[in-house]
Design a protein around this motif. Structure first.
Motif, PDB file in Angstrom:
ATOM      1  N   LYS A   1     -14.763  48.264  15.019  1.00 25.38           N
ATOM      2  CA  LYS A   1     -13.899  47.109  14.731  1.00 25.38           C
ATOM      3  C   LYS A   1     -12.715  47.087  15.708  1.00 25.38           C
ATOM      4  O   LYS A   1     -12.863  47.496  16.857  1.00 25.38           O
TER       5      LYS A   1
ATOM      6  N   LEU B   1     -25.044  51.008   8.801  1.00 21.04           N
ATOM      7  CA  LEU B   1     -23.998  50.509   9.688  1.00 21.04           C
ATOM      8  C   LEU B   1     -22.669  50.961   9.076  1.00 21.04           C
ATOM      9  O   LEU B   1     -22.356  50.617   7.939  1.00 21.04           O
ATOM     10  N   VAL B   2     -21.943  51.760   9.846  1.00 20.07           N
ATOM     11  CA  VAL B   2     -20.757  52.439   9.319  1.00 20.07           C
ATOM     12  C   VAL B   2     -19.501  51.892   9.980  1.00 20.07           C
ATOM     13  O   VAL B   2     -19.449  51.768  11.203  1.00 20.07           O
TER      14      VAL B   2
ATOM     15  N   GLY C   1     -15.324  52.343   8.841  1.00 18.36           N
ATOM     16  CA  GLY C   1     -14.228  53.319   8.855  1.00 18.36           C
ATOM     17  C   GLY C   1     -14.642  54.747   9.168  1.00 18.36           C
ATOM     18  O   GLY C   1     -13.991  55.430   9.973  1.00 18.36           O
TER      19      GLY C   1
HETATM   20  P1  PGA Z   1     -16.945  50.233   6.182  1.00 20.39           P
HETATM   21  O1  PGA Z   1     -17.372  48.970   7.099  1.00 20.39           O
HETATM   22  O2  PGA Z   1     -17.942  51.330   6.456  1.00 20.39           O
HETATM   23  O3  PGA Z   1     -15.558  50.580   6.645  1.00 20.39           O
HETATM   24  O4  PGA Z   1     -17.012  49.781   4.766  1.00 20.39           O
HETATM   25  C1  PGA Z   1     -18.711  48.647   7.269  1.00 20.39           C
HETATM   26  C2  PGA Z   1     -18.865  47.490   8.232  1.00 20.39           C
HETATM   27  O5  PGA Z   1     -18.019  46.569   8.220  1.00 20.39           O
HETATM   28  O6  PGA Z   1     -19.814  47.451   9.024  1.00 20.39           O
END
Ligand code: PGA
Length: 250
Positions: free
Chosen positions: A13, A229-230, A232
């Protein structure tokens, strides 16, 4: 060649100045000279080229977080699929909820982006998922049907595109659906894909939303979950690597 399972992708992100981004990429690169499965990172566009160079001698895949639907033109601030490829990306995410809901991107726009990404030869990660309100109203499958019909192009194949199911209410919140719910949604998605595409049974299906080392193994053990898909947790090399290995990657 289908991607080796599990597929573990990290979406950074809007995180990462050069020093931090290169340190994180370097730490992952050290462990990734050879990989038994698929590990990818999606850094911000500003550091993508440098990160791609940093991991060039490894099996790590690098991708962009979004692309425009046109190859070039008067679109201030936007980045095209050929530009990402030129910078060293092999993949790109389209339709992330932070763009669908945060920036008002329509199914149709996401569909055109996905088509452009496929045409450029980028592995396309198409995100779909319902909001909390839709979830509570029992409209999950109605929303997913609309998103699949509206933003998954007919040109997609198992080689060129994968789907990430990310309930919006699970992203960055520490909350996830129950394992039974994840299993049910992925089984439903698999049936839809198999009914629509000749190779829909092979199209990879990722789960995303608050995946951590502590829950990744159980999620990835579900029959129609090909990876995660990870967000944070992908900003920490050790935690991200543990997610990868807990799904069977080495
Ligand atoms: P998250 O985000 O693991 O921080 O919850 C997942 C994503 O937006 O792909």
């Amino acid at each position: 060649m289908p991607l080796a399972r599990p597929i573990v992708f990290g979406n950074w992100k809007m995180h990462g100045l050069r020093a931090d981004a290169l340190a994180l990429a370097g730490s992952l690169a050290q462990r990734s000279a050879r990989l038994s499965a698929t590990l990818g990172i999606f850094p911000p566009a500003t550091v993508l080229a440098e990160v791609a160079r940093r991991v060039a001698d490894t099996a790590l895949m690098v991708g962009g977080q979004d692309c425009h639907d046109k190859p070039e033109g008067p679109y201030t601030g936007c980045i095209s699929a050929p530009m990402l490829k030129d910078a060293g990306a092999r993949a790109v995410i389209v339709g992330h909820s932070e763009r669908r809901h945060g920036l008002g991107e329509s199914d149709d726009f996401v569909c055109r982006k996905a088509r452009a990404a496929i045409e450029s030869g980028l592995l396309t990660v198409l995100c779909i998922g319902e909001t909390e309100e839709e979830w509570l109203a029992g409209r999950r499958f109605e929303v997913l049907t609309r998103q699949l019909d509206g933003s998954l192009p007919d040109s997609a194949t198992a080689e060129t595109l994968l789907i990430a199911y990310e309930p919006v209410w699970a992203i960055g919140t520490g909350r996830t659906p129950s394992i039974e719910d994840i299993r049910e949604t992925h089984a439903w998605l698999r049936r839809r894909l198999a009914a629509r595409f000749a190779d829909g049974a092979q199209m990879a299906l990722l789960y995303g939303g608050s995946v951590k080392a502590a829950n990744a193994a159980e999620i990835m053990a579900q029959p129609e979950v090909d990876g995660v898909l990870v967000g944070g947790a992908s900003l920490h090399a050790e935690e991200f690597w543990r997610i990868y290995t807990s799904g069977g990657g080495a």
